[in-house]
Design a protein around this motif. Structure first.
Motif, PDB file in Angstrom:
ATOM      1  N   THR A   1      27.004  76.374  84.465  1.00  0.00           N
ATOM      2  CA  THR A   1      26.959  77.134  83.216  1.00  0.00           C
ATOM      3  C   THR A   1      27.464  76.240  82.103  1.00  0.00           C
ATOM      4  O   THR A   1      28.542  75.640  82.216  1.00  0.00           O
TER       5      THR A   1
ATOM      6  N   LEU B   1      28.652  75.612  78.108  1.00  0.00           N
ATOM      7  CA  LEU B   1      29.345  76.307  77.022  1.00  0.00           C
ATOM      8  C   LEU B   1      29.420  75.386  75.811  1.00  0.00           C
ATOM      9  O   LEU B   1      30.370  74.609  75.672  1.00  0.00           O
TER      10      LEU B   1
ATOM     11  N   SER C   1      28.958  80.894  71.354  1.00  0.00           N
ATOM     12  CA  SER C   1      29.643  81.682  72.375  1.00  0.00           C
ATOM     13  C   SER C   1      28.721  81.989  73.553  1.00  0.00           C
ATOM     14  O   SER C   1      29.119  82.688  74.482  1.00  0.00           O
TER      15      SER C   1
ATOM     16  N   GLU D   1      26.616  81.547  76.967  1.00  0.00           N
ATOM     17  CA  GLU D   1      26.743  80.881  78.260  1.00  0.00           C
ATOM     18  C   GLU D   1      25.336  80.569  78.743  1.00  0.00           C
ATOM     19  O   GLU D   1      24.546  81.471  79.020  1.00  0.00           O
TER      20      GLU D   1
END
Length: 349
Positions: A216, A218, A223, A225
């Motif tokens: 994942t 970031l 914000s 994912e």
């Protein structure tokens, strides 16, 4: 005055009584006395933990563009940050010298062609020899190749965009003399969406990660994912930092504004599982690097100090990779008062 004195004595007596009710502190066992401990049954199993890492975004096709030949820069038609299209002219050299060389090569080719044709006619009339005809033909072929080389150099006296993307760096300005192959511009193919997040990990994490492992992403400016996967990892350590890099490709970048060098984080979930034991953090003693010590009991009567190899460490638990193969029970409390061979008294948790 007597009443006030009596009141003070009553208050002091109350405080003394309250202080007498404090909880008794744990007594340090005397030498030879059994140490109260609690135990945990050891059960090995497979575990896989998430790996958190950070790095920067880039594209897989960042390219340094240069001129085929040296010369004086005539034009730089883009600035840093400008979007570019395939085939767009980005920079060019002063063509005076290059065009003169091309004209010279063309004149040489024309002369060689005339000489070859004349030699063939003379050979038919038995005036020229076969060797002279062959030499004239060879000279013509050499002149032809020189003309092609000059035409090629003229073509690459301009820099064209190889694909759609953006200009990242501009290294020279008009009027500056550059040598053959010197970097003039750095571009990428960001318009095609080939973004990757390159993160750094230590050798232990690197050994657990495999290409194709899910992750994942970031980004620092969002914000969101973003799901992705590991597409490549280095096969050598960085000599300056001692770390390894891992490249993660996002499944989608729509709606994101990314730039080369932008900071980002990643959570990698390795598919490769490790076998071992997961123990409470408080049971581990004298940890240094990936090594530490724990106390076990082989007979439920005495404690034994055992060296173990440490895996992942979290806030509440520690993964032990090796060292506990021959033991069934781990001492999880009372370890601070133990030495190797101490007598223990087992208590209920």
């Amino acid at each position: 005055m007597k009443a006030l004195s009596k009141y003070i004595l009553v208050v002091l007596s109350g405080l003394s009584f309250a202080c007498g009710k404090t909880e008794p502190q744990t007594q340090i066992p005397a030498k030879g006395q059994a140490v109260p401990v609690t135990l945990l049954s050891l059960k090995s199993g497979d575990f896989s933990t998430e790996i958190q890492a950070s790095g920067t975004f880039s594209t897989q096709d960042e390219t340094l563009l240069s001129f085929k030949v040296g010369g004086i820069v005539s034009q730089i038609l883009v600035n840093e940050g400008d979007p570019i299209k395939p085939g767009q002219i980005l920079a060019s050299l002063d063509l005076t010298e290059i065009q003169a060389g091309l004209a010279q090569a063309r004149l040489g080719y024309e002369k060689a062609l005339r000489d070859q044709q004349r030699a063939e006619r003379l050979f038919i009339d038995s005036v020229a020899t076969l060797e002279q005809v062959q030499n004239a033909k060879t000279a013509l072929e050499i002149a032809e190749q020189q003309l092609k080389a000059s035409q090629f150099n003229l073509t690459y006296s301009q820099i064209r965009a190889p694909k759609a993307g953006f200009v990242l760096r501009k290294f020279v300005n008009p009027g500056q003399q550059v040598s053959s192959g010197a970097a003039v511009l750095q571009v990428n193919g960001a318009a095609s969406g080939n973004w990757v997040l390159q993160v750094t990990v230590n050798d232990q994490n690197w050994s657990q990660i495999r290409e194709g492992d899910p992750a994942t992403l970031l980004p620092a400016n969002s914000s969101m994912e973003i799901p992705g996967k590991v597409i490549r990892k280095s096969q050598a350590t960085d000599p300056l930092t001692g770390t390894y890099w891992v490249e993660i490709s996002p499944e989608k970048t729509k709606g994101l504004e990314l730039a080369t060098g932008m900071f980002g984080k990643a959570i990698i979930r390795p598919s490769l599982q490790s076998s071992g034991w997961e123990i409470p953090f408080g049971a581990l003693l004298d940890a240094q690097g990936d090594e530490g010590f724990v106390y076990v009991t082989p007979d439920r009567k005495s404690a034994k100090r055992v060296a173990v190899k440490i895996g992942k460490i979290s806030k509440s638990s520690v993964q032990i990779v090796s060292g506990l193969e021959d033991y069934q029970e781990l001492i999880v409390s009372g370890s601070a008062y133990l030495t190797d061979g101490s007598i223990i008294q087992i208590q209920k948790p």
